[in-house]
Design an enzyme around this catalytic site. Structure first.
Site, short mmCIF file in Angstrom:
data_model
loop_
_atom_site.label_atom_id
_atom_site.label_comp_id
_atom_site.label_asym_id
_atom_site.label_seq_id
_atom_site.Cartn_x
_atom_site.Cartn_y
_atom_site.Cartn_z
N GLU A 1 32.28 7.77 22.34
CA GLU A 1 32.40 6.50 21.63
C GLU A 1 33.44 5.60 22.31
O GLU A 1 34.59 6.01 22.53
CB GLU A 1 32.81 6.76 20.16
CG GLU A 1 33.00 5.47 19.37
CD GLU A 1 33.00 5.66 17.87
OE1 GLU A 1 32.83 6.80 17.37
OE2 GLU A 1 33.17 4.64 17.18
N GLU B 1 35.10 15.73 15.66
CA GLU B 1 35.86 14.81 16.51
C GLU B 1 37.04 15.54 17.14
O GLU B 1 37.75 16.28 16.45
CB GLU B 1 36.40 13.64 15.68
CG GLU B 1 35.30 12.74 15.14
CD GLU B 1 35.84 11.52 14.39
OE1 GLU B 1 37.06 11.24 14.48
OE2 GLU B 1 35.03 10.86 13.72
N ASP C 1 28.26 15.05 10.26
CA ASP C 1 29.70 15.05 10.56
C ASP C 1 30.48 16.03 9.69
O ASP C 1 30.29 16.06 8.46
CB ASP C 1 30.29 13.66 10.29
CG ASP C 1 30.33 12.79 11.53
OD1 ASP C 1 30.27 13.34 12.65
OD2 ASP C 1 30.42 11.57 11.38
N ASP D 1 30.17 10.20 9.00
CA ASP D 1 31.13 9.88 7.94
C ASP D 1 31.44 8.39 7.93
O ASP D 1 32.22 7.91 7.10
CB ASP D 1 32.39 10.76 8.02
CG ASP D 1 33.13 10.62 9.33
OD1 ASP D 1 32.70 9.84 10.19
OD2 ASP D 1 34.17 11.30 9.48
O1 KIV Z 1 30.31 8.49 11.68
C1 KIV Z 1 29.53 7.99 12.50
O2 KIV Z 1 28.64 7.21 12.17
C2 KIV Z 1 29.70 8.33 13.91
C3 KIV Z 1 29.01 7.48 14.92
C4 KIV Z 1 29.74 6.20 15.05
C5 KIV Z 1 28.84 8.16 16.22
O3 KIV Z 1 30.41 9.25 14.23
#
Ligand code: KIV
Length: 267
Positions: free
Chosen positions: A184, A117, A86, A47
């Site tokens: 992260e 997340e 995501d 995302d």
């Molecule tokens: O949204 C994204 O690109 C991510 C990466 C930073 C791991 O979650």
């Protein structure tokens, strides 16, 4: 070289052999073809597209509809790479919402794994998704969807209590059925300890060279962002003649454990 599609089992076998996993974010079919040609094993429709494609300051405005659209674009060009997508902001507010959203990402977007997340509050959702046959990638450390609660994009796990919480959540995520973990912006020693504790592959971003694989935001590693790049990223376009060469240089650097280097690592 195998031409078989890469699965979560392939990545687990790579971890067991000590072979590093090369991952990049990707948002469209043309880049997906290029990344596949350069040997990227895992493509993440992050995302982060809200920031690098849409120009928002955060990932919060990104909708499920948009994630489905970009996932479907990438899935047409991904070759044998594993496609992780995501779940956007609040798509996991309840396990039921997460199951519905994962269904759309997999059935309409071609996702093979969904990423979410959060730690302890997400465990029930991870269990419910995996029970339904949905492979899950957990995401701990800096949680960009929570930026307004955290108050900025800050490194996590620097004090004893927060390191302990991340360590504990990582183990709990694996026990709940997660197939992959993204860490992260956490100290390298913590990430490396977690990678050796878990049997599932741990993919790091700003988490040092001890993870089982690395991921970067594609536009950062191609030097496409006008602002200051994140301290843990590298401009792989520098000195290269084409985007394909830059991505191939990234894959080589990850495999050879040359990326991230000491200057791109937080201790
Ligand atoms: O949204 C994204 O690109 C991510 C990466 C930073 C791991 O979650």
């Amino acid at each position: 070289m195998s031409l078989a599609p890469i699965s979560v089992a392939t990545l687990a076998a790579m971890k067991a052999k000590g072979e590093r996993i090369a991952c990049l974010t990707c948002y469209d079919a043309s880049f997906a073809r290029l990344l596949a040609g350069a040997g990227v094993e895992l493509m993440l429709v992050g995302d982060s597209l809200g920031m690098v494609l849409q120009g928002h300051r955060t990932t919060v405005p990104v909708t499920l509809e948009q994630m489905v659209y970009h996932a479907a674009c990438v899935s047409r060009g991904r070759g044998r790479a594993l496609l992780v997508v995501d779940l956007p902001f609040l798509a996991c507010a309840t396990p039921e919402r997460a199951i519905d959203a994962a269904g759309r990402l997999m059935q309409e977007g071609g996702a093979e794994v969904v990423k979410l997340e959060g730690g302890a509050p997400m465990l029930d959702t991870v269990r419910r998704l995996t029970e339904q046959g949905v492979p899950v990638c957990a995401h701990l450390g800096l949680l960009p969807q929570s930026v307004h609660r955290i108050g900025g994009y800050r490194f996590q796990g620097r004090d004893h209590a927060s390191a302990e919480a991340i360590r504990h959540d990582a183990v709990a995520m694996q026990e709940a059925g997660a197939s992959l973990l993204v860490l992260e912006c956490v100290p390298a020693a913590l990430a490396s300890e977690i990678a050796s504790m878990l049997s599932i592959p741990v993919i790091g971003i700003g988490a040092g060279a001890g993870c089982d694989g690395q991921v970067l935001v594609l536009y950062d590693m191609l030097g496409l962002n006008p602002g200051r790049p994140p301290s843990f990223s590298r401009d792989f376009m520098a000195g290269q003649g084409s985007i394909g060469d830059a991505v191939a240089a990234y894959v080589r650097a990850v495999k050879a454990r040359e990326f991230p280097g000491p200057d791109e690592t937080s201790y």
